[in-house]
Design a protein around this motif. Structure first.
Motif, mmCIF file in Angstrom:
data_model
loop_
_atom_site.group_PDB
_atom_site.id
_atom_site.type_symbol
_atom_site.label_atom_id
_atom_site.label_comp_id
_atom_site.label_asym_id
_atom_site.label_seq_id
_atom_site.Cartn_x
_atom_site.Cartn_y
_atom_site.Cartn_z
ATOM 1 N N SER A 140 0.825 -1.213 0.000
ATOM 2 C CA SER A 140 0.000 0.000 0.000
ATOM 3 C C SER A 140 0.855 1.256 0.000
ATOM 4 C CB SER A 140 -0.922 -0.009 1.220
ATOM 5 O OG SER A 140 -1.812 -1.115 1.181
ATOM 6 N N ILE A 141 1.955 1.236 0.753
ATOM 7 C CA ILE A 141 2.853 2.396 0.786
ATOM 8 C C ILE A 141 3.359 2.731 -0.617
ATOM 9 C CG2 ILE A 141 5.149 3.165 1.543
ATOM 10 C CD1 ILE A 141 4.644 1.691 4.183
ATOM 11 N N LEU A 142 3.661 1.674 -1.387
ATOM 12 C CA LEU A 142 4.247 1.867 -2.716
ATOM 13 C C LEU A 142 3.206 1.859 -3.828
ATOM 14 C CD1 LEU A 142 7.391 -0.437 -2.339
ATOM 15 C CD2 LEU A 142 7.241 2.035 -2.026
ATOM 16 N N PHE A 143 1.926 1.697 -3.471
ATOM 17 C CA PHE A 143 0.833 1.674 -4.439
ATOM 18 C C PHE A 143 0.977 0.524 -5.440
ATOM 19 C CE2 PHE A 143 1.295 6.016 -2.921
ATOM 20 C CZ PHE A 143 0.004 6.307 -2.511
ATOM 21 N N TYR A 144 1.478 -0.601 -4.930
ATOM 22 C CA TYR A 144 1.583 -1.810 -5.732
ATOM 23 C C TYR A 144 0.697 -2.894 -5.128
ATOM 24 C CZ TYR A 144 5.744 -0.417 -8.444
ATOM 25 O OH TYR A 144 6.615 0.201 -9.322
ATOM 26 N N LYS A 145 0.500 -3.976 -5.877
ATOM 27 C CA LYS A 145 -0.043 -5.200 -5.319
ATOM 28 C C LYS A 145 1.112 -6.038 -4.776
ATOM 29 C CE LYS A 145 -3.936 -5.464 -8.562
ATOM 30 N NZ LYS A 145 -4.562 -6.267 -9.648
ATOM 31 N N ILE A 146 0.818 -6.897 -3.800
ATOM 32 C CA ILE A 146 1.876 -7.714 -3.209
ATOM 33 C C ILE A 146 2.606 -8.512 -4.288
ATOM 34 C CG2 ILE A 146 2.328 -9.716 -1.721
ATOM 35 C CD1 ILE A 146 0.197 -8.681 0.185
ATOM 36 N N GLU A 147 1.844 -9.101 -5.225
ATOM 37 C CA GLU A 147 2.478 -9.932 -6.252
ATOM 38 C C GLU A 147 3.360 -9.132 -7.194
ATOM 39 O OE1 GLU A 147 -2.004 -9.570 -7.326
ATOM 40 O OE2 GLU A 147 -0.757 -9.801 -5.526
ATOM 41 N N ASP A 148 3.180 -7.796 -7.245
ATOM 42 C CA ASP A 148 4.045 -6.954 -8.070
ATOM 43 C C ASP A 148 5.407 -6.719 -7.417
ATOM 44 O OD1 ASP A 148 2.041 -6.663 -9.965
ATOM 45 O OD2 ASP A 148 1.217 -4.869 -9.006
ATOM 46 N N ILE A 149 5.471 -6.944 -6.100
ATOM 47 C CA ILE A 149 6.706 -6.686 -5.358
ATOM 48 C C ILE A 149 7.493 -7.963 -5.120
ATOM 49 C CG2 ILE A 149 7.650 -5.825 -3.178
ATOM 50 C CD1 ILE A 149 5.257 -3.966 -2.982
ATOM 51 N N GLU A 150 6.795 -9.012 -4.706
ATOM 52 C CA GLU A 150 7.483 -10.264 -4.392
ATOM 53 C C GLU A 150 8.197 -10.817 -5.627
ATOM 54 O OE1 GLU A 150 4.647 -11.866 -0.747
ATOM 55 O OE2 GLU A 150 4.425 -12.743 -2.737
ATOM 56 N N GLY A 151 9.421 -11.253 -5.415
ATOM 57 C CA GLY A 151 10.217 -11.790 -6.513
ATOM 58 C C GLY A 151 11.132 -10.770 -7.165
ATOM 59 N N ARG A 152 10.907 -9.475 -6.907
ATOM 60 C CA ARG A 152 11.751 -8.444 -7.491
ATOM 61 C C ARG A 152 13.016 -8.248 -6.658
ATOM 62 N NH1 ARG A 152 8.267 -3.161 -9.004
ATOM 63 N NH2 ARG A 152 10.312 -2.625 -9.854
ATOM 64 N N GLN A 153 14.012 -7.636 -7.254
ATOM 65 C CA GLN A 153 15.207 -7.248 -6.513
ATOM 66 C C GLN A 153 14.902 -5.971 -5.739
ATOM 67 O OE1 GLN A 153 17.036 -10.292 -6.782
ATOM 68 N NE2 GLN A 153 18.627 -8.766 -6.388
ATOM 69 N N PHE A 154 15.258 -5.942 -4.460
ATOM 70 C CA PHE A 154 14.988 -4.765 -3.644
ATOM 71 C C PHE A 154 15.691 -3.540 -4.218
ATOM 72 C CE2 PHE A 154 16.113 -2.277 0.312
ATOM 73 C CZ PHE A 154 14.876 -1.653 0.401
ATOM 74 N N GLU A 155 16.856 -3.754 -4.803
ATOM 75 C CA GLU A 155 17.639 -2.650 -5.374
ATOM 76 C C GLU A 155 16.816 -1.838 -6.372
ATOM 77 O OE1 GLU A 155 21.675 -2.148 -8.145
ATOM 78 O OE2 GLU A 155 21.224 -4.063 -7.138
ATOM 79 N N ALA A 156 15.937 -2.512 -7.116
ATOM 80 C CA ALA A 156 15.154 -1.831 -8.147
ATOM 81 C C ALA A 156 14.109 -0.893 -7.559
ATOM 82 C CB ALA A 156 14.472 -2.864 -9.041
ATOM 83 N N LEU A 157 13.804 -1.031 -6.265
ATOM 84 C CA LEU A 157 12.803 -0.177 -5.624
ATOM 85 C C LEU A 157 13.424 1.011 -4.891
ATOM 86 C CD1 LEU A 157 10.394 -2.869 -4.108
ATOM 87 C CD2 LEU A 157 10.022 -1.484 -6.160
ATOM 88 N N ILE A 158 14.748 1.077 -4.865
ATOM 89 C CA ILE A 158 15.431 2.155 -4.130
ATOM 90 C C ILE A 158 15.751 3.298 -5.099
ATOM 91 C CG2 ILE A 158 17.376 2.736 -2.641
ATOM 92 C CD1 ILE A 158 17.752 -0.272 -2.164
ATOM 93 N N HIS A 159 15.444 4.509 -4.689
ATOM 94 C CA HIS A 159 15.789 5.685 -5.501
ATOM 95 C C HIS A 159 17.303 5.725 -5.672
ATOM 96 C CE1 HIS A 159 16.349 9.910 -6.634
ATOM 97 N NE2 HIS A 159 15.058 9.921 -6.967
#
Length: 232
Positions: A140-159
Protein backbone atom coordinates in the motif's frame (compact mmCIF):
# COMPACT_ATOMS: atom_id res chain seq x y z
CA UNK A 1 0.49 -61.46 14.94
CA UNK A 2 -0.65 -64.75 13.40
CA UNK A 3 -3.30 -65.63 10.84
CA UNK A 4 -6.02 -65.07 13.48
CA UNK A 5 -4.69 -61.63 14.34
CA UNK A 6 -3.49 -62.87 17.75
CA UNK A 7 -0.30 -61.43 19.15
CA UNK A 8 2.59 -63.88 19.17
CA UNK A 9 5.14 -61.26 20.17
CA UNK A 10 4.90 -57.73 21.55
CA UNK A 11 7.43 -55.57 23.32
CA UNK A 12 6.92 -53.65 26.55
CA UNK A 13 6.63 -50.27 24.82
CA UNK A 14 3.64 -51.26 22.67
CA UNK A 15 2.03 -53.02 25.63
CA UNK A 16 2.32 -49.79 27.63
CA UNK A 17 0.77 -47.75 24.80
CA UNK A 18 -2.14 -50.20 24.65
CA UNK A 19 -2.59 -50.18 28.43
CA UNK A 20 -2.00 -53.92 28.81
CA UNK A 21 0.75 -56.15 30.13
CA UNK A 22 2.66 -58.39 27.75
CA UNK A 23 1.26 -61.61 29.21
CA UNK A 24 -2.37 -60.62 28.65
CA UNK A 25 -1.64 -59.50 25.07
CA UNK A 26 -0.02 -62.84 24.29
CA UNK A 27 -2.90 -64.74 25.87
CA UNK A 28 -5.34 -64.47 22.96
CA UNK A 29 -5.56 -60.67 22.47
CA UNK A 30 -6.22 -59.70 18.85
CA UNK A 31 -4.80 -56.83 16.82
CA UNK A 32 -8.11 -55.36 15.65
CA UNK A 33 -9.38 -55.10 19.24
CA UNK A 34 -7.10 -52.08 19.58
CA UNK A 35 -8.23 -50.40 16.33
CA UNK A 36 -10.89 -47.69 16.42
CA UNK A 37 -11.77 -48.43 12.81
CA UNK A 38 -11.20 -51.84 11.26
CA UNK A 39 -10.39 -51.72 7.53
CA UNK A 40 -13.15 -53.02 5.27
CA UNK A 41 -12.71 -56.61 4.07
CA UNK A 42 -9.53 -56.89 6.11
CA UNK A 43 -8.16 -60.20 7.26
CA UNK A 44 -7.53 -60.44 11.03
CA UNK A 45 -3.89 -59.46 10.58
CA UNK A 46 -4.35 -56.67 7.98
CA UNK A 47 -3.97 -52.99 8.80
CA UNK A 48 -5.18 -51.74 5.39
CA UNK A 49 -7.95 -52.56 2.93
CA UNK A 50 -7.04 -55.48 0.64
CA UNK A 51 -3.94 -56.28 2.70
CA UNK A 52 -0.78 -57.23 0.83
CA UNK A 53 2.72 -58.43 1.63
CA UNK A 54 3.88 -54.92 2.60
CA UNK A 55 1.44 -52.76 4.54
CA UNK A 56 1.88 -49.20 5.82
CA UNK A 57 -0.81 -47.04 7.38
CA UNK A 58 -1.61 -44.42 9.98
CA UNK A 59 -4.10 -46.03 12.34
CA UNK A 60 -6.18 -44.72 15.23
CA UNK A 61 -5.52 -47.11 18.11
CA UNK A 62 -7.10 -47.48 21.56
CA UNK A 63 -4.84 -46.88 24.50
CA UNK A 64 -5.33 -47.06 28.28
CA UNK A 65 -8.88 -46.31 29.44
CA UNK A 66 -10.16 -46.00 25.89
CA UNK A 67 -7.80 -43.12 25.12
CA UNK A 68 -6.96 -43.04 21.43
CA UNK A 69 -3.67 -42.26 19.75
CA UNK A 70 -2.50 -42.15 16.15
CA UNK A 71 0.09 -44.74 15.22
CA UNK A 72 2.10 -45.31 12.06
CA UNK A 73 2.39 -49.05 11.40
CA UNK A 74 4.76 -50.65 8.92
CA UNK A 75 4.38 -54.39 8.64
CA UNK A 76 5.40 -57.30 6.45
CA UNK A 77 3.09 -60.27 6.03
CA UNK A 78 4.84 -63.64 5.67
CA UNK A 79 3.01 -66.84 4.68
CA UNK A 80 4.94 -69.59 6.45
CA UNK A 81 2.85 -72.50 5.18
CA UNK A 82 -0.72 -73.47 4.30
CA UNK A 83 -2.93 -71.24 6.42
CA UNK A 84 -0.01 -70.04 8.56
CA UNK A 85 0.77 -66.32 8.69
CA UNK A 86 3.20 -64.26 10.71
CA UNK A 87 3.41 -60.47 10.51
CA UNK A 88 6.42 -58.45 11.48
CA UNK A 89 5.28 -54.95 12.34
CA UNK A 90 6.82 -51.78 13.72
CA UNK A 91 4.48 -49.33 15.48
CA UNK A 92 5.33 -45.66 15.94
CA UNK A 93 3.27 -43.47 18.27
CA UNK A 94 2.57 -40.20 16.43
CA UNK A 95 1.21 -38.33 19.47
CA UNK A 96 4.35 -36.30 20.23
CA UNK A 97 5.01 -35.69 16.53
CA UNK A 98 1.45 -34.47 15.94
CA UNK A 99 1.64 -32.20 18.99
CA UNK A 100 4.88 -30.73 17.69
CA UNK A 101 3.37 -30.13 14.24
CA UNK A 102 0.30 -28.48 15.79
CA UNK A 103 2.47 -26.22 17.96
CA UNK A 104 4.59 -25.30 14.95
CA UNK A 105 1.52 -24.53 12.83
CA UNK A 106 0.04 -22.39 15.62
CA UNK A 107 3.32 -20.48 15.84
CA UNK A 108 3.40 -20.00 12.07
CA UNK A 109 -0.22 -18.81 12.09
CA UNK A 110 0.54 -16.25 14.82
CA UNK A 111 3.55 -14.98 12.88
CA UNK A 112 1.53 -14.79 9.65
CA UNK A 113 -1.19 -12.72 11.34
CA UNK A 114 1.41 -10.41 12.86
CA UNK A 115 3.15 -10.10 9.48
CA UNK A 116 0.02 -9.45 7.46
CA UNK A 117 -1.75 -7.14 9.91
CA UNK A 118 1.24 -5.05 11.02
CA UNK A 119 0.63 -1.30 10.55
CA UNK A 120 4.10 -0.80 9.02
CA UNK A 121 5.66 -2.22 5.88
CA UNK A 122 7.61 -5.46 6.25
CA UNK A 123 9.71 -7.31 3.68
CA UNK A 124 11.98 -10.35 3.74
CA UNK A 125 15.17 -10.26 1.67
CA UNK A 126 17.02 -13.38 0.62
CA UNK A 127 20.81 -13.64 0.39
CA UNK A 128 20.74 -12.37 -3.21
CA UNK A 129 18.76 -9.24 -2.39
CA UNK A 130 15.48 -10.56 -3.74
CA UNK A 131 12.17 -9.81 -2.05
CA UNK A 132 10.88 -13.20 -0.92
CA UNK A 133 7.90 -11.80 0.93
CA UNK A 134 6.18 -8.54 1.80
CA UNK A 135 3.03 -7.56 3.63
CA UNK A 136 0.03 -5.54 2.50
CA UNK A 137 1.18 -2.43 4.36
CA UNK A 138 4.35 -2.17 2.24
CA UNK A 139 2.40 -2.80 -0.96
CA UNK A 140 0.00 0.00 0.00
CA UNK A 141 2.85 2.40 0.79
CA UNK A 142 4.25 1.87 -2.72
CA UNK A 143 0.83 1.67 -4.44
CA UNK A 144 1.58 -1.81 -5.73
CA UNK A 145 -0.04 -5.20 -5.32
CA UNK A 146 1.88 -7.71 -3.21
CA UNK A 147 2.48 -9.93 -6.25
CA UNK A 148 4.05 -6.95 -8.07
CA UNK A 149 6.71 -6.69 -5.36
CA UNK A 150 7.48 -10.26 -4.39
CA UNK A 151 10.22 -11.79 -6.51
CA UNK A 152 11.75 -8.44 -7.49
CA UNK A 153 15.21 -7.25 -6.51
CA UNK A 154 14.99 -4.76 -3.64
CA UNK A 155 17.64 -2.65 -5.37
CA UNK A 156 15.15 -1.83 -8.15
CA UNK A 157 12.80 -0.18 -5.62
CA UNK A 158 15.43 2.16 -4.13
CA UNK A 159 15.79 5.68 -5.50
CA UNK A 160 19.19 6.03 -7.19
CA UNK A 161 20.20 8.78 -4.74
CA UNK A 162 20.10 6.27 -1.87
CA UNK A 163 20.83 3.01 -3.69
CA UNK A 164 24.57 2.81 -3.05
CA UNK A 165 24.37 3.65 0.67
CA UNK A 166 21.45 1.25 1.29
CA UNK A 167 23.18 -1.65 -0.45
CA UNK A 168 26.34 -0.97 1.57
CA UNK A 169 24.28 -1.07 4.78
CA UNK A 170 22.67 -4.36 3.77
CA UNK A 171 26.10 -5.85 3.05
CA UNK A 172 27.25 -4.90 6.54
CA UNK A 173 24.17 -6.56 8.03
CA UNK A 174 24.68 -9.76 6.05
CA UNK A 175 28.23 -10.04 7.42
CA UNK A 176 27.03 -9.65 11.02
CA UNK A 177 27.17 -5.87 11.38
CA UNK A 178 24.50 -3.47 12.62
CA UNK A 179 23.09 -0.31 11.11
CA UNK A 180 20.98 2.53 12.44
CA UNK A 181 17.56 3.32 10.96
CA UNK A 182 17.87 5.40 7.80
CA UNK A 183 15.56 7.69 5.85
CA UNK A 184 15.46 6.72 2.20
CA UNK A 185 13.25 7.16 -0.83
CA UNK A 186 11.57 4.20 -2.51
CA UNK A 187 10.17 4.12 -6.01
CA UNK A 188 6.42 3.65 -5.85
CA UNK A 189 4.16 2.87 -8.77
CA UNK A 190 3.59 6.50 -9.74
CA UNK A 191 5.52 8.57 -7.21
CA UNK A 192 8.49 8.47 -4.87
CA UNK A 193 7.85 7.62 -1.23
CA UNK A 194 9.94 8.72 1.76
CA UNK A 195 10.31 5.99 4.39
CA UNK A 196 12.35 5.22 7.45
CA UNK A 197 13.96 1.79 7.07
CA UNK A 198 15.03 -0.60 9.83
CA UNK A 199 17.06 -3.66 8.77
CA UNK A 200 17.98 -6.72 10.84
CA UNK A 201 19.32 -10.16 9.96
CA UNK A 202 17.23 -13.05 11.27
CA UNK A 203 19.05 -15.30 13.70
CA UNK A 204 20.02 -18.64 12.18
CA UNK A 205 18.99 -17.52 8.70
CA UNK A 206 20.42 -15.85 5.63
CA UNK A 207 17.32 -13.66 5.36
CA UNK A 208 17.19 -9.98 6.25
CA UNK A 209 13.96 -8.47 7.54
CA UNK A 210 13.18 -4.87 6.60
CA UNK A 211 10.65 -2.63 8.34
CA UNK A 212 9.42 0.57 6.73
CA UNK A 213 7.60 3.53 8.29
CA UNK A 214 5.84 5.78 5.78
CA UNK A 215 7.10 9.34 6.24
CA UNK A 216 4.81 10.90 3.62
CA UNK A 217 2.52 12.66 6.09
CA UNK A 218 5.43 13.79 8.23
CA UNK A 219 7.23 15.23 5.19
CA UNK A 220 4.06 17.04 4.09
CA UNK A 221 3.67 18.58 7.55
CA UNK A 222 7.32 19.64 7.54
CA UNK A 223 6.86 21.25 4.12
CA UNK A 224 3.72 23.08 5.31
CA UNK A 225 5.60 24.31 8.38
CA UNK A 226 8.51 25.60 6.26
CA UNK A 227 6.03 27.34 3.94
CA UNK A 228 4.22 28.98 6.83
CA UNK A 229 7.56 30.18 8.20
CA UNK A 230 8.35 31.75 4.84
CA UNK A 231 4.94 33.44 4.72
CA UNK A 232 5.49 34.90 8.18
Amino acid sequence: VNESGQFVFVNATLARWLGEDIESLLNGARLHTFFNDIPADARPYDIIVNGGAKQMAEVSMKGPGGKTFMAAINQAVVHEGPGLVRTRGVVHDLTAERAMHQALKASEDRFQRFFEEAPLGIAMLNSEGGLNDCNQALASILFYKIEDIEGRQFEALIHEEFRESVLASLNRIETGGQTAPVEITLLGRDRNVSVQMFARKLLGSESVVLHFIDLTQQKELEAQFVQSQKMQ
